[in-house]
Design an enzyme around this catalytic site. Structure first.
Site, mmCIF file in Angstrom:
data_model
loop_
_atom_site.group_PDB
_atom_site.id
_atom_site.type_symbol
_atom_site.label_atom_id
_atom_site.label_comp_id
_atom_site.label_asym_id
_atom_site.label_seq_id
_atom_site.Cartn_x
_atom_site.Cartn_y
_atom_site.Cartn_z
ATOM 1 N N SER A 100 -20.886 0.049 0.094
ATOM 2 C CA SER A 100 -19.554 -0.196 -0.177
ATOM 3 C C SER A 100 -18.748 -0.836 0.967
ATOM 4 O O SER A 100 -17.526 -1.237 0.810
ATOM 5 C CB SER A 100 -18.854 1.364 -0.739
ATOM 6 O OG SER A 100 -18.863 2.110 0.483
ATOM 7 N N HIS A 103 -18.237 -5.611 1.117
ATOM 8 C CA HIS A 103 -17.226 -6.569 0.402
ATOM 9 C C HIS A 103 -15.987 -6.767 1.637
ATOM 10 O O HIS A 103 -15.434 -7.811 1.210
ATOM 11 C CB HIS A 103 -16.748 -5.979 -0.677
ATOM 12 C CG HIS A 103 -15.360 -5.227 -0.446
ATOM 13 N ND1 HIS A 103 -15.198 -3.684 0.022
ATOM 14 C CD2 HIS A 103 -13.901 -5.190 -0.734
ATOM 15 C CE1 HIS A 103 -14.135 -3.349 0.227
ATOM 16 N NE2 HIS A 103 -13.033 -4.298 -0.337
ATOM 17 N N LYS A 117 -23.537 0.965 12.626
ATOM 18 C CA LYS A 117 -22.678 -0.126 12.432
ATOM 19 C C LYS A 117 -22.653 -0.889 13.659
ATOM 20 O O LYS A 117 -22.421 -1.972 13.907
ATOM 21 C CB LYS A 117 -21.265 0.264 12.157
ATOM 22 C CG LYS A 117 -21.119 0.429 10.445
ATOM 23 C CD LYS A 117 -19.919 0.656 10.166
ATOM 24 C CE LYS A 117 -19.709 1.055 8.670
ATOM 25 N NZ LYS A 117 -18.064 1.382 8.184
ATOM 26 N N CYS A 219 -8.691 3.814 3.373
ATOM 27 C CA CYS A 219 -9.509 2.400 2.413
ATOM 28 C C CYS A 219 -10.174 3.341 1.627
ATOM 29 O O CYS A 219 -10.316 2.926 0.263
ATOM 30 C CB CYS A 219 -9.944 1.533 3.140
ATOM 31 S SG CYS A 219 -9.055 0.565 4.122
ATOM 32 N N CYS A 277 9.066 9.260 26.084
ATOM 33 C CA CYS A 277 8.021 9.265 25.305
ATOM 34 C C CYS A 277 7.022 10.199 26.123
ATOM 35 O O CYS A 277 7.075 10.298 27.283
ATOM 36 C CB CYS A 277 7.055 7.955 25.234
ATOM 37 S SG CYS A 277 5.434 7.833 24.607
ATOM 38 N N CYS A 280 4.106 7.729 27.834
ATOM 39 C CA CYS A 280 4.378 6.665 28.799
ATOM 40 C C CYS A 280 5.752 6.825 29.352
ATOM 41 O O CYS A 280 6.274 5.858 29.907
ATOM 42 C CB CYS A 280 4.132 5.308 27.932
ATOM 43 S SG CYS A 280 5.431 4.641 26.771
ATOM 44 N N CYS A 392 -10.762 15.141 -10.411
ATOM 45 C CA CYS A 392 -10.449 14.051 -9.911
ATOM 46 C C CYS A 392 -11.645 13.328 -9.185
ATOM 47 O O CYS A 392 -12.719 13.688 -9.524
ATOM 48 C CB CYS A 392 -9.252 13.904 -9.193
ATOM 49 S SG CYS A 392 -9.766 14.936 -7.494
#
EC number: 2.7.7.80
Length: 439
Positions: A100, A103, A117, A219, A277, A280, A392
């Protein structure tokens, strides 16, 4: 530019075993004074650019970039950085190549399915440009490794697809004094910015608190058109090259937003660095790396997330549902996936009521559900609550649907017992029917 001194850490060799081994965290790259004849030939089209020239190419060859994530963003990013002649690329990824991925993750190949990977990407980059030093790190970046790795590189590119990692990488970059080039892509849109560079804000300045875990989509959950991360990863590479070569204006004060459907870009001005912050600011409270999964309430993975909204007695396993099905116990199965997913695959006995219709209390959907329950109830002689099961893709949306149905009072539904199927249709494919499509 400078980087950390050479030392070792527990990281795997590119062609060695999968178990962690001691490998070198590389020393700084030297700033050279001239290019070889082959380099001039290879980079000729860049060298003739007045903005870059020989000086810019020499700066690229002395620059090291840490790429966090070798997926849809990291693949085009690393490909263009290697092609441009960046001196060293560190590739961080703990995952393996899956079908998957192909693509959109364009460095990987069918022949490397199941391979880590980081190694797969490193092999492709070495074929593209053998002069670039590529260092694969087959690990999940965490607070024990992040700061050491970030300090060993001049620039960092965050190409992750989860919530905790951007906070981890941002904090490590701030503590190490490294610029962070960050991009994200989902469905048909994406965004890009540079953090902690030339007085600009860091990631935490803009997003001091992570979003609630149940609102996050990646994703795997929401989908993505493959070319979208390709576009964002290429733009991310452009920002890295501009910073490394000292040319142009970076996106340190602005965010670039891309809309693939409209084919357009918007440039949004960012708020300045926040003096309050946590990392930082003028008086930072974050002076060391934290547990970012705990901070964000979610896992640092791009895999589909798993929610837990119901009690165990409000859920059944796919094995339990298979027994109910085989025993022909009267019940109703409600599939709450969106129509686009139902078109991919479905169980034949299910009725389809998308979750968004339930959330909106859509009259037509509730009428259909009530009708089917009424019809199925006539086949049962029992007076107890009629069983309704909800499914689902993964067992997340089905839990939300159960919550809605439990609090719903609608004519025709009567007394019902609602449970979700744990793990959803992907668990059904894994444990019950291996021929059932997985997506």
């Amino acid at each position: 530019m400078s980087a950390g001194a050479g030392k070792t850490a527990r990281l795997p060799e590119d062609d060695g075993p999968t178990a962690a081994e001691e490998v070198l965290i590389p020393p700084p790259l030297p700033l050279r004074t001239e290019l070889s004849r082959l380099e001039i030939e290879r980079y000729a089209r860049q060298l003739v650019l007045p903005e870059a020239g020989v000086r810019g190419q020499l700066l690229l060859s002395a620059c090291s970039v840490l790429v966090v994530g070798c997926g849809g963003l990291g693949c085009p990013l690393a490909q263009y950085l290697a092609a441009a002649g960046v001196g060293r690329l560190g590739l961080v990824d703990h995952d393996v190549v899956e079908l998957s991925n192909l693509h959109r993750q364009v460095l990987h190949r069918e022949s490397r399915l199941g391979r880590p990977k980081a190694r797969s990407a490193a092999a492709a980059l070495r074929e593209l440009n053998s002069a670039v030093e590529v260092v694969p790190y087959e690990l999940a970046l965490g607070r024990d490794t992040a700061l050491e790795l970030v300090r060993a590189y001049d620039l960092v590119a965050d190409c992750s697809d989860n919530v905790p990692t951007p906070y981890l990488v941002n904090d490590a970059c701030v503590l190490a004094g490294r610029p962070l080039v960050s991009a994200s892509a989902l469905r048909l849109e994406g965004q890009l910015a540079v953090y902690g560079y030339r007085g600009g804000p860091c990631y935490r300045c803009l997003f001091p608190k992570p979003p609630p875990p149940e609102t996050v989509t990646n994703c795997a959950d929401g989908g993505v058109l493959g070319v979208v991360p390709g576009i964002l990863g290429s733009l991310q590479a452009l920002e890295v090259l501009k910073i490394a070569a000292g040319i142009g204006t970076s996106l340190s004060q602005a965010m670039l937003v891309f809309d693939a459907l409209e084919g357009g870009f918007r440039r949004i001005k960012l708020r300045p660095r926040n003096p309050n912050c946590a990392v930082c600011g003028d008086n930072p409270s974050v002076t060391a790396l934290q547990d970012y999964e705990l901070f964000c309430g979610s896992s640092a993975t791009d895999k589909c997330r798993s929610l837990c909204l119901l009690r165990n007695d409000e859920r059944v396993s796919v094995d339990e549902y298979k027994t109910i099905l085989d025993s022909e116990v009267p019940h109703v199965l409600v599939d709450v996936r969106p129509p686009v997913e139902v078109d991919i695959c479905s169980l034949p006995q299910a009725i389809f009521v998308p979750l968004n219709k339930l959330q909106a209390k859509d009259e037509g959907s509730l009428r259909l559900l009530g009708q089917r329950i009424c019809e199925a109830r006539q086949m049962s002689n029992e007076n107890k609550a009629f069983p309704v099961y909800v499914v689902c893709k993964l067992g997340n949306d089905s839990q939300k649907a159960v919550k809605i149905l439990q609090g719903l009072s609608y004519p025709g539904l009567g007394l019902i017992s609602v449970k979700d199927i744990r793990g959803g249709l992907m668990a059904w494919a894994t444990k019950i029917n291996p021929e059932f499509p997985q997506y």
